[in-house]
Design an enzyme around this catalytic site. Structure first.
Site, PDB file in Angstrom:
ATOM      1  N   TYR A  97       0.864  -1.197   0.000  1.00 18.59           N
ATOM      2  CA  TYR A  97       0.000   0.000   0.000  1.00 18.59           C
ATOM      3  C   TYR A  97       0.892   1.235   0.000  1.00 18.59           C
ATOM      4  CZ  TYR A  97      -4.347   2.536   0.850  1.00 18.59           C
ATOM      5  OH  TYR A  97      -5.419   3.372   0.745  1.00 18.59           O
ATOM      6  N   LYS A 109     -20.792 -19.778 -12.221  1.00 17.57           N
ATOM      7  CA  LYS A 109     -19.997 -19.617 -13.429  1.00 17.57           C
ATOM      8  C   LYS A 109     -18.585 -19.148 -13.095  1.00 17.57           C
ATOM      9  CE  LYS A 109     -20.485 -18.440 -18.182  1.00 17.57           C
ATOM     10  NZ  LYS A 109     -21.417 -18.059 -19.248  1.00 17.57           N
ATOM     11  N   GLU A 155     -24.061 -12.569 -19.679  1.00 15.17           N
ATOM     12  CA  GLU A 155     -24.725 -13.822 -19.307  1.00 15.17           C
ATOM     13  C   GLU A 155     -26.191 -13.565 -18.963  1.00 15.17           C
ATOM     14  OE1 GLU A 155     -24.780 -18.011 -18.335  1.00 15.17           O
ATOM     15  OE2 GLU A 155     -23.393 -16.733 -19.432  1.00 15.17           O
ATOM     16  N   ASP A 197     -24.491 -17.082 -23.886  1.00 13.92           N
ATOM     17  CA  ASP A 197     -25.739 -17.759 -24.250  1.00 13.92           C
ATOM     18  C   ASP A 197     -25.924 -17.811 -25.760  1.00 13.92           C
ATOM     19  OD1 ASP A 197     -26.609 -18.161 -21.548  1.00 13.92           O
ATOM     20  OD2 ASP A 197     -27.078 -16.044 -21.455  1.00 13.92           O
ATOM     21  N   ALA A 211     -36.072 -19.079 -32.076  1.00  9.59           N
ATOM     22  CA  ALA A 211     -35.447 -17.948 -32.768  1.00  9.59           C
ATOM     23  C   ALA A 211     -35.033 -16.866 -31.772  1.00  9.59           C
ATOM     24  CB  ALA A 211     -36.397 -17.379 -33.826  1.00  9.59           C
ATOM     25  N   GLY A 212     -34.591 -17.295 -30.594  1.00  8.87           N
ATOM     26  CA  GLY A 212     -34.059 -16.368 -29.605  1.00  8.87           C
ATOM     27  C   GLY A 212     -32.563 -16.199 -29.788  1.00  8.87           C
ATOM     28  N   ALA A 214     -29.876 -17.841 -28.651  1.00 10.27           N
ATOM     29  CA  ALA A 214     -29.100 -19.030 -29.019  1.00 10.27           C
ATOM     30  C   ALA A 214     -29.427 -19.486 -30.437  1.00 10.27           C
ATOM     31  CB  ALA A 214     -29.360 -20.151 -28.025  1.00 10.27           C
TER      32      ALA A 214
END
Length: 401
Positions: free
Chosen positions: A36, A91, A133, A158, A191-192, A194
């Site tokens: 420090y 994660k 995420e 994702d 159709a999202g 992913a």
């Protein structure tokens, strides 16, 4: 084993799955002066004079942020930032265990796209990478795209993690089925985020021809049926809408109808949607040696037993209790390890393609119930990291020389 009760008990016992530990100890006044004040001031001056030294003199070099707004968590939906925290902690543990990366969960109390982008830009000095995420579509697309030039890799797992693992699984499944990627007819249900990322990877959108091999035919279905430029709801969308863009890379024959209509003669079904939407008659209508990747959790689009009974050749799911688990945990530790090792400014399409092939090539003893490494087999992480780092260096640093 009661997983639900045992998991809650474990989290109660641990009070969180990660912690911060010091690499040094303070045993004397000299130690304090070095760690420090006053010694640390000289480190600050060094970084002022040579900004790149922040990577060598601080935690930045090996630290990433896992950022969520809690809007699309697992199969639970929009549960908010506090309820999302246990997932982000988990994660962070995987990053450390599999790739020795320090990862910290940051759960934001906003779902405003512009606020999230601004926050990430403002905290960027601490981190060498950002893992987005569990952020819902279409917000996730704009956030990731807006952050590609901030000087560190920003990667929405994702989307791309799922797509990379899927491509690796498809490569090995096609080998076993005696088929070429370029000859496949693939149907994606969902159709999202992913589904769109998988579609773009399989059709080589924005990839150099010498890197990526596109599949022959792609049809995408959503909750209203086949995504088609002639569908009235899609006609009303702007040209920049992700679903409108899908009509440019899929369904070249512009057919309409339901999933049952789309899947006739298909070589591959990829489900990133909801459970129990694929039926045995649909599987029987597919091409010989059909490949089923039913990734909805906890209930896949079709039970693997029923799919096999209906004649499917290879079946994969997102679950660990069935053969061929297709899970993005197979890829994100290695792809970030490689990006950090190469000190990459972004994660490029070449890096994603390299990761997919490295994962596929890591399989030992390829057969219909073993098309990907087991998640607990950590050897593949190093293979992915090396391939990703090499792909970045070949693409960028070689060009700089």
């Amino acid at each position: 084993m009661n997983i639900k009760k045992n998991s809650i008990a474990l989290h109660h016992q641990l009070n969180g799955k990660i912690e911060i530990k010091s690499k040094c100890q303070i045993r004397s006044q000299d130690d304090l002066s070095l760690i420090y004040t006053p010694g640390v001031a000289e480190v600050c001056r060094e970084i002022i004079a040579f900004p790149e030294k922040v990577y060598d003199l601080t935690i930045k070099k090996n630290t990433i942020a896992i950022i969520t707004d809690g809007s699309a968590v697992l199969g639970l939906g929009n549960i908010g930032p506090q309820a999302a925290l246990p997932v982000m902690e988990g994660k962070a543990v995987l990053f450390k265990e599999y790739a020795d990366i320090n990862a910290f969960p940051i759960c934001l109390n906003t779902q405003n796209t512009h606020e999230i982008i601004a926050i990430i830009k403002n905290i960027m000095p601490v981190f060498a990478g950002i893992n987005l995420e569990d952020i819902a579509a279409p917000r996730c697309f704009e956030i990731e795209q807006s952050l590609q030039e901030i000087g560190i890799p920003v990667f929405h797992d994702d989307q791309h993690g799922t797509a990379i693992v899927l491509l690796a699984a498809l490569k090995n499944a096609a080998i076993l089925a005696g088929k070429n990627l370029k000859d496949l007819k693939v149907v994606i249900n969902g159709a999202g985020a992913a589904g769109i990322a998988i579609a773009e990877l399989l059709r080589c959108v924005n990839y150099d021809a010498d890197v990526c091999e596109s599949i022959k035919e792609l049809i995408i279905c959503d909750s209203r049926g086949i995504v088609s430029s002639s569908r009235e709801d899609i006609k009303l969308l702007t040209d920049n809408h992700p679903k409108k863009k899908l009509t440019k890379i899929s369904n070249q024959k512009n057919i309409t109808g339901s999933l049952a209509d789309a899947i006739v003669g298909a070589d591959v079904f990829i489900g990133v949607s909801k459970g129990n939407l694929l039926t045995e008659p649909m599987v029987r209508s597919m091409a010989s040696k059909s490949i089923i990747f039913a990734l909805a959790n906890p209930d896949p689009e079709i039970d693997p037993i029923l799919a096999k009974k209906a004649g499917a050749f290879i079946i994969g799911t997102g679950r660990s209790d069935f053969a061929n688990q297709i899970n993005n945990a197979l890829v994100f530790p290695g792809i970030f390890r490689g990006a950090l090792d190469a000190r990459a400014l972004k994660i490029t399409n070449r890096m994603k393609w390299a990761a997919a092939h490295a994962l596929a090539d890591s399989v030992k003893g390829l057969h219909v119930d073993h098309i990907l490494p087991a998640v607990l087999d950590k050897e593949y992480v190093e293979n992915i990291a090396s391939a990703v780092a090499r792909a970045y260096i070949d693409e960028y640093k070689t060009a700089e020389v």
